[in-house]
Design an enzyme around this catalytic site. Structure first.
Site, mmCIF file in Angstrom:
data_model
loop_
_atom_site.group_PDB
_atom_site.id
_atom_site.type_symbol
_atom_site.label_atom_id
_atom_site.label_comp_id
_atom_site.label_asym_id
_atom_site.label_seq_id
_atom_site.Cartn_x
_atom_site.Cartn_y
_atom_site.Cartn_z
ATOM 1 N N GLU A 50 57.634 31.165 26.139
ATOM 2 C CA GLU A 50 58.579 30.918 26.136
ATOM 3 C C GLU A 50 58.821 29.963 24.899
ATOM 4 O O GLU A 50 60.102 29.710 24.452
ATOM 5 C CB GLU A 50 59.211 30.818 27.329
ATOM 6 N N HIS B 101 52.639 27.818 25.604
ATOM 7 C CA HIS B 101 53.781 28.710 26.881
ATOM 8 C C HIS B 101 54.277 29.347 26.196
ATOM 9 O O HIS B 101 54.897 29.366 24.575
ATOM 10 C CB HIS B 101 55.192 26.996 26.409
ATOM 11 N N CYS C 277 50.650 27.897 31.204
ATOM 12 C CA CYS C 277 50.399 26.893 31.684
ATOM 13 C C CYS C 277 49.989 26.185 32.787
ATOM 14 O O CYS C 277 49.014 26.643 33.619
ATOM 15 C CB CYS C 277 52.041 25.671 31.222
#
Length: 213
Positions: free
Chosen positions: A195, A193, A90
């Site tokens: 994750e 992202h 990001c």
């Protein structure tokens, strides 16, 4: 192998650490990775893999990173001099650029030439939030098993315009092309992202843990 997630009080470190720990366990026979979250420049300088997350505005993240004693020197030494594999996430990816234009002109790390500019989404809502389909533009070991059409999760209103098009690994269509993944040499960055991107993100993290530039 020691993987350091840089803690400079920006970014969802808990979720990112969990994702890296999960993939370290699943690929442990190959990597034997120890996942560490820290703000210690000495640990970063000695790391075998470095991850730089980031949430919020470019200037605030850049200032927070510079405020950690010795951190930028440690990152430059590890990544540019030692060739340590690096992933920016990001705003952590955006800081790879030469400059950012959010609120005011702010210098980046200048590891991948380009500028961070506002998304011009042709009438679509900005920030660009939610799932979007990747368009893979270049082969890369960290993108092994990733194909155009795979979904990634984005939350951002700014993106990188690259000086060298060969550094673009993937983009998305959001009222026009929006940079999604950049890379060169031992450096890679994702605007989305990983994750939070379920199977796609975990695959990218696992590939990064096993990457040997």
């Amino acid at each position: 192998m020691k993987v350091v997630l840089v803690d400079y009080e920006s970014g969802n470190l808990h979720s990112a650490a969990k994702a890296f720990q999960r993939m370290s366990a699943e690929t442990g026979a190959k990597t034997g990775a120890e996942i560490i979250v820290c703000a210690d420049a000495d640990q970063v300088a000695r790391a075998d893999r470095i991850v730089l997350p980031g949430d919020g505005a470019f200037p605030a993240c850049r200032e927070a990173l510079a405020a950690v004693p010795g951190m930028i020197d440690a990152l430059n030494h590890a990544v540019l001099n030692r060739g340590v594999p690096f992933m920016g996430i990001c705003v952590g990816m955006q800081m790879l650029a030469t400059t950012g234009h959010e609120y005011r002109l702010t210098p980046g790390l200048d590891w991948i030439g380009g500028e961070v500019v506002a998304i011009d989404a042709a009438g679509l809502k900005v920030p660009h939030m939610g799932w979007n389909d990747l368009r893979v533009r270049s082969d890369h070991p960290v993108l092994a098993g990733v194909s155009s059409g795979d979904h990634a999760y984005f939350v951002h209103g700014w993106h990188m315009q690259l000086a060298d098009p060969s550094h673009l690994l993937a983009d998305v269509d959001y009222g026009g092309p929006v940079t999604a993944i950049v890379g060169r040499d031992n450096i890679i960055g994702t605007q989305f992202h990983p994750e939070k991107s379920q199977g796609l993100g975990l695959r990218i993290i696992g590939n990064f843990l096993n990457w040997k530039p």
